[in-house]
Structure formats: structure tokens, C-alpha cells
Write an enzyme that holds these catalytic residues in place. Structure first.
Site, PDB file in Angstrom:
ATOM      1  N   TRP A  64       0.839  -1.204   0.000  1.00  0.00           N
ATOM      2  CA  TRP A  64       0.000   0.000   0.000  1.00  0.00           C
ATOM      3  C   TRP A  64       0.863   1.238   0.000  1.00  0.00           C
ATOM      4  CZ3 TRP A  64      -3.053   0.773   5.266  1.00  0.00           C
ATOM      5  CH2 TRP A  64      -2.208   0.526   6.355  1.00  0.00           C
ATOM      6  N   ASN A  65       0.232   2.345  -0.440  1.00  0.00           N
ATOM      7  CA  ASN A  65       0.920   3.629  -0.534  1.00  0.00           C
ATOM      8  C   ASN A  65       0.076   4.708   0.114  1.00  0.00           C
ATOM      9  OD1 ASN A  65       2.916   2.605  -2.528  1.00  0.00           O
ATOM     10  ND2 ASN A  65       1.149   2.529  -3.878  1.00  0.00           N
ATOM     11  N   HIS A  72      -6.439  19.707  -8.150  1.00  0.00           N
ATOM     12  CA  HIS A  72      -6.551  19.934  -9.599  1.00  0.00           C
ATOM     13  C   HIS A  72      -5.365  19.268 -10.290  1.00  0.00           C
ATOM     14  CE1 HIS A  72      -9.857  22.868  -9.084  1.00  0.00           C
ATOM     15  NE2 HIS A  72      -9.330  22.891  -7.873  1.00  0.00           N
ATOM     16  N   HIS A  76      -9.608  15.634 -13.541  1.00  0.00           N
ATOM     17  CA  HIS A  76     -10.123  16.168 -12.266  1.00  0.00           C
ATOM     18  C   HIS A  76     -11.395  16.988 -12.436  1.00  0.00           C
ATOM     19  CE1 HIS A  76      -7.641  19.706 -13.471  1.00  0.00           C
ATOM     20  NE2 HIS A  76      -8.547  20.395 -12.798  1.00  0.00           N
ATOM     21  N   ASP A  78     -13.608  20.369 -11.239  1.00  0.00           N
ATOM     22  CA  ASP A  78     -13.550  21.738 -10.714  1.00  0.00           C
ATOM     23  C   ASP A  78     -14.891  22.060 -10.058  1.00  0.00           C
ATOM     24  OD1 ASP A  78     -11.074  22.065 -11.959  1.00  0.00           O
ATOM     25  OD2 ASP A  78     -11.746  23.660 -13.313  1.00  0.00           O
ATOM     26  N   HIS A  82     -13.886  26.886  -6.637  1.00  0.00           N
ATOM     27  CA  HIS A  82     -12.513  27.009  -7.145  1.00  0.00           C
ATOM     28  C   HIS A  82     -12.246  28.452  -7.593  1.00  0.00           C
ATOM     29  CE1 HIS A  82      -8.830  26.164  -9.209  1.00  0.00           C
ATOM     30  NE2 HIS A  82      -9.327  26.101 -10.409  1.00  0.00           N
ATOM     31  N   HIS A 211     -13.944  29.556 -16.584  1.00  0.00           N
ATOM     32  CA  HIS A 211     -13.947  29.438 -15.118  1.00  0.00           C
ATOM     33  C   HIS A 211     -14.845  30.525 -14.514  1.00  0.00           C
ATOM     34  CE1 HIS A 211     -10.238  27.024 -15.699  1.00  0.00           C
ATOM     35  NE2 HIS A 211     -10.471  26.550 -14.490  1.00  0.00           N
TER      36      HIS A 211
END
Ligand code: MN
Length: 262
Positions: A64-65, A72, A76, A78, A82, A211
Site C-alpha cells: 500500500w501507498n 486539480h 479532475h 472543478d 474554485h 472558469h
């Protein structure tokens, strides 16, 4: 036991292949391209693994990590908060789950983008799309097909930095951003590029109009999508579920599309 025909039909279609499930995510790793803002702005660190164990002394039977990732980063989501124009709008945790699922209206500007990497979607392009495929319905995702997804693992082509030092990648005009945000009741706007605005949109008025107007209208964004070329102009459904980060402005996602097959 209850049974619902819509759910039964959907599941039968997924199992028998009448409904194909298309993966809209790019691979997420330490090489995933992330947006590079000029000085004096702060940049996201992208994605980093911190390995905990891999069947070794630190964990003999397990791998595992941890990971560190920007909100972002890679493919991904938004959220409206944002952007300053949407700061009173939804965050990824407050948005209704219903708004994570919508029909995809895919507008193809791949030809124009191949000829001119600065090409921006116009209101005329949207009108031409609607003349052909019908009015963009409420509660749908508008997806801009530019062909940029094929550069998703090639930062040089993906960012396409010019001699002027600016990225040259397609996006939307100010007018098209206003039209989609204010004249159509969509969930949001999705792209294959690093963000939902054109590479040179810092020079627009207002800067980054997609945006600005989308998030002002509490609409969402999807960035760095893959496999958009597998979506029909109408009739597929996108499911895009951000992590439920408290007051988060975005999140890496693995969106999927349900695509009808004949
Ligand atoms: Mn973003």
C-alpha cells in the site's frame, strides 16, 4: 424484494454490451502533466506516491501507498468554489450527488483545433451543434472534443508552449462561456486540456472566462478527460464523482461514460 425496470434494463445493457462503459480518465502518476502558473502564483505539486510497504519488513503480506495529490491534478473535477466568482457556490462535498450524473453533449472542434491550437468554441459553433443534434438539455455535461486527449501523456504537445512562453491549447470564447453558463441549464463543461479555458485565456477579458462564468453560475468543470473520441454527439451519460473533501475546490476523478451501442 423490489425490482425497478430502469435499473434492470441498465444493468442488462452493461452486462451484455449494449451499453459500453468508457473510461474517461488519464493515468495518474508522478509524470501526469499539471498546470504551470507563472510567477508569483503558487503551483500544485501534482501527484506523488509515498510507499508504505510492498510485502516487506514494513508490511510483510501487503502492498500500500500514501499519496499526495493536488485537488486539480490529472483528470479532475472543478467545483464552483474554485473560482472567486463562485466562492459562495458548491464545494465538492456540498454538491448534490445527483449533479454528478448527466447526459454528455459532445461538441467537436477537433478539426479547428488541429489547424489552430488557439481555437476557441464560438456561440455559432454551439448553435450549429444544436441545429444538428437538438437543444442542449438541462442537467447535461457539455464536452469539448478537441483531440487533445491523445497528448495526455506527452507534456510537450499537451501544453504546446509557444515562442511567446504561453501555452497554446483550445478553449472557449468569452461569448460562448457566457452563453453556456447563462442561456443553458447545464451541469458543467468538460475538456481534454489541462483546464477548462484556452491556453491563452489569461489574456482574455475577463481572464479565464469559462472558469469565471461557469463557476459564477454554480456550474462544474471536468479537465484532462481521456477517450472523448469514443463519445457520440448525444445520448451517452457521464458519471463524474469527486472525492468528498471537506470544502474542497476540486478532486482527481475517474469519470466514466455509459455509451449506447447499436
Ligand atoms: Mn481545475
Amino acid at each position: 424484494m423490489s425490482s425497478n425496470q430502469a435499473i434492470n434494463n441498465l444493468m442488462a445493457g452493461i452486462i451484455n454490451g449494449e451499453v459500453e462503459v468508457v473510461d474517461l480518465a488519464q493515468p495518474l502518476n508522478e509524470s501526469t502533466p499539471v498546470i504551470q502558473l507563472p510567477e508569483p502564483f503558487k503551483n500544485t505539486g501534482g501527484f506523488r506516491y509515498i510507499q508504505l510497504s510492498q510485502y516487506d519488513d514494513a508490511g510483510p503480506a501487503w502492498y500500500w501507498n500514501d499519496f499526495v495529490a493536488g485537488e486539480h491534478c490529472g483528470t479532475h473535477f472543478d467545483a464552483p468554489n474554485h473560482w472567486i466568482s463562485g466562492k459562495e457556490g458548491d464545494s465538492v462535498d456540498s454538491m448534490p450527488a445527483k449533479n454528478m450524473i448527466g447526459e454528455a453533449c459532445v461538441i467537436d472542434i477537433s478539426q479547428q483545433s488541429a489547424e489552430n491550437p488557439d481555437y476557441c468554441l464560438t456561440v455559432a459553433d454551439i448553435v450549429a451543434y444544436e441545429d444538428k443534434y437538438g437543444r442542449i438539455p438541462d442537467h447535461s455535461w457539455v464536452i469539448l472534443y478537441t483531440g487533445w486527449g491523445k497528448y495526455g501523456q506527452d507534456p510537450e504537445k499537451f501544453f504546446n508552449i509557444g515562442e511567446d512562453g504561453m501555452p497554446h491549447t483550445p478553449g472557449t470564447t468569452v461569448e460562448a462561456s457566457i452563453f453556456l453558463a447563462q442561456e443553458r441549464n447545464i451541469l458543467g463543461f468538460g475538456v481534454e486540456t489541462v483546464g477548462t479555458d484556452a491556453g491563452i485565456a489569461a489574456t482574455f477579458d475577463p481572464p479565464f472566462p469559462n472558469h469565471f462564468y461557469m463557476h459564477q453560475a454554480n456550474r462544474y468543470g471536468l479537465a484532462q478527460l481521456a477517450n472523448v473520441d469514443q463519445l457520440p454527439p448525444r445520448g451517452s451519460v457521464i458519471i463524474a464523482t469527486p472525492l468528498k473533501i471537506t470544502n474542497g475546490s476540486g478532486s482527481p476523478i475517474r469519470p466514466i461514460a455509459l455509451v449506447p451501442k447499436k
